[in-house]
Design a protein around this motif. Sequence first.
Motif, PDB file in Angstrom:
ATOM      1  N   ASP A   1      17.084 -23.385  53.553  1.00 19.32           N
ATOM      2  CA  ASP A   1      16.124 -22.371  54.012  1.00 19.32           C
ATOM      3  C   ASP A   1      16.733 -20.966  53.970  1.00 19.32           C
ATOM      4  O   ASP A   1      16.066 -19.997  53.597  1.00 19.32           O
ATOM      5  CB  ASP A   1      15.574 -22.704  55.402  1.00 19.32           C
ATOM      6  N   ARG A   2      18.017 -20.855  54.293  1.00 15.23           N
ATOM      7  CA  ARG A   2      18.676 -19.550  54.197  1.00 15.23           C
ATOM      8  C   ARG A   2      18.924 -19.156  52.752  1.00 15.23           C
ATOM      9  O   ARG A   2      18.856 -17.985  52.394  1.00 15.23           O
ATOM     10  CB  ARG A   2      19.982 -19.563  54.992  1.00 15.23           C
ATOM     11  N   LEU A   3      19.208 -20.150  51.900  1.00 11.19           N
ATOM     12  CA  LEU A   3      19.356 -19.852  50.477  1.00 11.19           C
ATOM     13  C   LEU A   3      18.066 -19.272  49.909  1.00 11.19           C
ATOM     14  O   LEU A   3      18.095 -18.325  49.113  1.00 11.19           O
ATOM     15  CB  LEU A   3      19.723 -21.108  49.691  1.00 11.19           C
ATOM     16  N   ALA A   4      16.937 -19.846  50.314  1.00  9.85           N
ATOM     17  CA  ALA A   4      15.651 -19.341  49.837  1.00  9.85           C
ATOM     18  C   ALA A   4      15.472 -17.871  50.230  1.00  9.85           C
ATOM     19  O   ALA A   4      15.012 -17.052  49.428  1.00  9.85           O
ATOM     20  CB  ALA A   4      14.504 -20.195  50.388  1.00  9.85           C
ATOM     21  N   ARG A   5      15.872 -17.523  51.456  1.00 15.39           N
ATOM     22  CA  ARG A   5      15.776 -16.115  51.894  1.00 15.39           C
ATOM     23  C   ARG A   5      16.731 -15.231  51.110  1.00 15.39           C
ATOM     24  O   ARG A   5      16.407 -14.094  50.774  1.00 15.39           O
ATOM     25  CB  ARG A   5      16.037 -15.998  53.381  1.00 15.39           C
ATOM     26  N   ILE A   6      17.939 -15.737  50.832  1.00 16.27           N
ATOM     27  CA  ILE A   6      18.907 -14.950  50.059  1.00 16.27           C
ATOM     28  C   ILE A   6      18.358 -14.661  48.662  1.00 16.27           C
ATOM     29  O   ILE A   6      18.403 -13.519  48.190  1.00 16.27           O
ATOM     30  CB  ILE A   6      20.265 -15.690  49.970  1.00 16.27           C
ATOM     31  N   PHE A   7      17.814 -15.676  47.992  1.00 17.75           N
ATOM     32  CA  PHE A   7      17.251 -15.461  46.657  1.00 17.75           C
ATOM     33  C   PHE A   7      16.085 -14.479  46.705  1.00 17.75           C
ATOM     34  O   PHE A   7      15.942 -13.639  45.821  1.00 17.75           O
ATOM     35  CB  PHE A   7      16.834 -16.788  46.021  1.00 17.75           C
ATOM     36  N   SER A   8      15.285 -14.562  47.739  1.00 14.21           N
ATOM     37  CA  SER A   8      14.162 -13.637  47.890  1.00 14.21           C
ATOM     38  C   SER A   8      14.648 -12.218  48.172  1.00 14.21           C
ATOM     39  O   SER A   8      14.198 -11.261  47.539  1.00 14.21           O
ATOM     40  CB  SER A   8      13.248 -14.110  49.020  1.00 14.21           C
TER      41      SER A   8
END
Length: 190
Positions: free
Chosen positions: A27-34
């Motif tokens: 979930d944090r990776l998704a925010r980082i990519f965004s």
Amino acid sequence: MKAPVQYGDEIAALAAYLQTQHCIPEDRLARIFSDLYKIRVAPATLASLIAKKADSMRVFADRVRELLSGTAVAVKHLDETGLRIAGKTRWLHMLCSTSLSHLRLGTGRGDIPSGLAGTIVHDCWPPYLALEAVEHGLCNAHLLPGVVLIRLRRRNTGVLAGLPGRLFQKDGDQDAQQAAQHANNRVDVM
């Protein structure tokens, strides 16, 4: 434009690196990519990309384990640590040398690799000491607290100046030898 999105090897490799090396959840990776790349990717998609990348590395990981287990690497280090995953205790087992590392997740602490050869350096844990087809060395980082405790109890003083630099002299350091005594003289202090 409406079409399925495809993510390349670079995205999968970066996601796998950030999760495995830096322990960042999906979930944090998704925010980082965004936030950093303006790429919207669902956590489940990241999990799938990371799993596929792990599968593609399996042959390499097996070869690293094979090299570390056999005689190609003379001295190797063993350790394990417990962690909680989804509410259950799991064990991360490490087998490494100065240039290779193999990490494996297991369900039990005693899930020690088989077929080890050469010299293993470890924390004096009895199942490691029970391995008979190897030479044993004890890890200074694990012995250091015990040796310091022995010396502090013996002298009933604070930490002594210069203590860490001279703790593990192979010949003549009675405290280091006393700390390793229970290894039945099969262990070199390294």
